[in-house]
Scaffold this active site. Structure first.
Site, PDB file in Angstrom:
ATOM      1  N   GLU A  46      -0.499 -15.069   3.819  1.00 63.25           N
ATOM      2  CA  GLU A  46      -1.112 -14.176   3.822  1.00 63.25           C
ATOM      3  C   GLU A  46      -2.337 -14.281   2.982  1.00 63.25           C
ATOM      4  O   GLU A  46      -1.864 -14.091   2.005  1.00 63.25           O
ATOM      5  CB  GLU A  46      -0.676 -12.126   3.968  1.00 63.25           C
ATOM      6  CG  GLU A  46      -1.997 -11.588   3.746  1.00 63.25           C
ATOM      7  CD  GLU A  46      -1.462 -10.104   3.457  1.00 63.25           C
ATOM      8  OE1 GLU A  46      -1.978  -9.280   4.235  1.00 63.25           O
ATOM      9  OE2 GLU A  46      -0.245 -10.266   3.303  1.00 63.25           O
TER      10      GLU A  46
ATOM     11  N   ASP B 131      -5.781 -10.643   7.226  1.00 60.65           N
ATOM     12  CA  ASP B 131      -5.456  -9.160   6.689  1.00 60.65           C
ATOM     13  C   ASP B 131      -7.091  -8.558   6.800  1.00 60.65           C
ATOM     14  O   ASP B 131      -8.226  -9.204   6.445  1.00 60.65           O
ATOM     15  CB  ASP B 131      -4.977  -9.047   5.973  1.00 60.65           C
ATOM     16  CG  ASP B 131      -4.836  -7.216   5.151  1.00 60.65           C
ATOM     17  OD1 ASP B 131      -5.663  -6.530   5.740  1.00 60.65           O
ATOM     18  OD2 ASP B 131      -3.683  -6.767   5.668  1.00 60.65           O
TER      19      ASP B 131
ATOM     20  N   HIS C 269      -3.004  -8.132  10.417  1.00 59.21           N
ATOM     21  CA  HIS C 269      -3.360  -7.285   9.178  1.00 59.21           C
ATOM     22  C   HIS C 269      -4.497  -6.969  10.007  1.00 59.21           C
ATOM     23  O   HIS C 269      -5.199  -7.406   9.995  1.00 59.21           O
ATOM     24  CB  HIS C 269      -2.680  -7.308   8.534  1.00 59.21           C
ATOM     25  CG  HIS C 269      -1.399  -7.282   7.859  1.00 59.21           C
ATOM     26  ND1 HIS C 269      -0.743  -7.606   6.650  1.00 59.21           N
ATOM     27  CD2 HIS C 269      -0.087  -6.983   8.692  1.00 59.21           C
ATOM     28  CE1 HIS C 269       0.445  -7.244   6.452  1.00 59.21           C
ATOM     29  NE2 HIS C 269       0.912  -7.114   8.071  1.00 59.21           N
TER      30      HIS C 269
ATOM     31  N   GLU D 201      -1.508  -2.016   8.528  1.00 57.08           N
ATOM     32  CA  GLU D 201      -1.174  -1.904   7.493  1.00 57.08           C
ATOM     33  C   GLU D 201      -2.052  -1.383   6.804  1.00 57.08           C
ATOM     34  O   GLU D 201      -3.168  -1.249   5.924  1.00 57.08           O
ATOM     35  CB  GLU D 201      -0.751  -2.998   6.583  1.00 57.08           C
ATOM     36  CG  GLU D 201      -0.036  -3.047   5.444  1.00 57.08           C
ATOM     37  CD  GLU D 201      -0.248  -4.215   4.039  1.00 57.08           C
ATOM     38  OE1 GLU D 201       0.840  -4.893   3.824  1.00 57.08           O
ATOM     39  OE2 GLU D 201      -1.390  -4.799   3.532  1.00 57.08           O
TER      40      GLU D 201
END
Length: 268
Positions: free
Chosen positions: A151, A184, A210, A245
């Site tokens: 990530e 993300d 995410h 998230e």
């Protein structure tokens, strides 16, 4: 694409809608209509795996990914710590996550457990530790049929791997086909010139996603263009989970409910 949200036990990490009672949170995720759950697990040896398995099976709720960030945030374990003892503990912890992921047929997230460049450590040395740790973990992951997903995280949380391009370069250095990417939206909004273009760049490596708005609240509470983001995921034929998230704002159940309603309106 599966609608997903992160569930954790108690932790210092703030951006989690559910982080109190683990089993009650999993039940709530199913009740809200999510297709999958992402489980943030500090130490696989410290949980009752069979109880969680039975609960997930009873709810028909697959695990989209296992998060490892608590091992860094709550215990300080990382691949780039100056102390070799700490680095080895971090590697062993991720290996434990890999073993659990193989059992649950899922993937393991490499987020902040990769660490950062600490004061007095040359960047080249920290990166060499990171590459070596990932190669060791990937070797086990490959044997067990598990992907590790890296990530990119924004510069305010780490100075190692902030962008999709840096993640791809690290994957090339590690040289493992089972090292993939988690993108993300919160971090991309800080680091990437274009979220849409970065998703396209990540496409061949992208196995987890995410979602959070610009303020890390539920999607729809900030200024990100999620219509374009979801359209781009469809364009590249992304088949994984879209996992929330997010901060528990205004409260856990409201933000989780708002997220799934928003994703349904976007066509997921």
């Amino acid at each position: 694409m599966k609608k997903c949200i992160v569930v954790s036990g108690p932790t210092r990490f703030a951006a989690l809608a559910f982080k109190d009672d683990f089993t009650a949170s999993i039940r709530k995720v199913a009740q809200l209509g999510y297709d999958a759950v992402e489980l943030a697990i500090r130490d696989p040896r410290a949980i009752n795996v069979e109880d969680i398995e039975n609960l997930l099976a009873s709810l028909n709720l697959p695990v989209a990914a296992i998060g490892t960030g608590q091992a860094y945030g709550d215990e300080g374990l990382s691949f780039t710590d100056p102390e070799e003892r700490v680095r080895q503990r971090a590697i062993q912890r991720v290996k434990d996550h890999i073993t659990l992921a193989a059992r649950w047929q899922t993937q393991v997230i490499i987020g902040l457990i990769r660490g950062k460049v600490t004061a007095g450590t040359p960047r080249e040395l920290a990166q060499s530790w990171l590459v070596a740790a990932l190669q060791e973990c990937c070797a086990l992951a490959e044997q067990q049929g598990v992907n590790l997903v890296l990530e990119p995280i924004n510069r305010y949380e780490t100075d190692l791997i902030n962008t999709i391009a840096e993640a791809i370069e690290l994957i090339r250095l590690v040289g493992s086909d089972n090292l993939k990417i988690l993108a993300d939206t919160f971090h991309m909004n800080i680091e990437e010139p274009s979220i849409v273009e970065s998703i396209k760049t990540a496409g061949p490596y992208l196995t987890h996603f995410h979602i959070a708005d610009s303020n890390r609240w539920a999607p729809g509470y900030g200024h990100l263009d999620f219509v374009s983001i979801i359209s781009t995921l469809k364009e590249i034929n992304y088949q994984g989970a879209v996992s929330a998230e997010i901060l528990p704002k205004p409260d856990p159940e409201t933000c989780a409910g708002a997220t799934i309603n928003y994703l349904v309106r976007l066509g997921l």
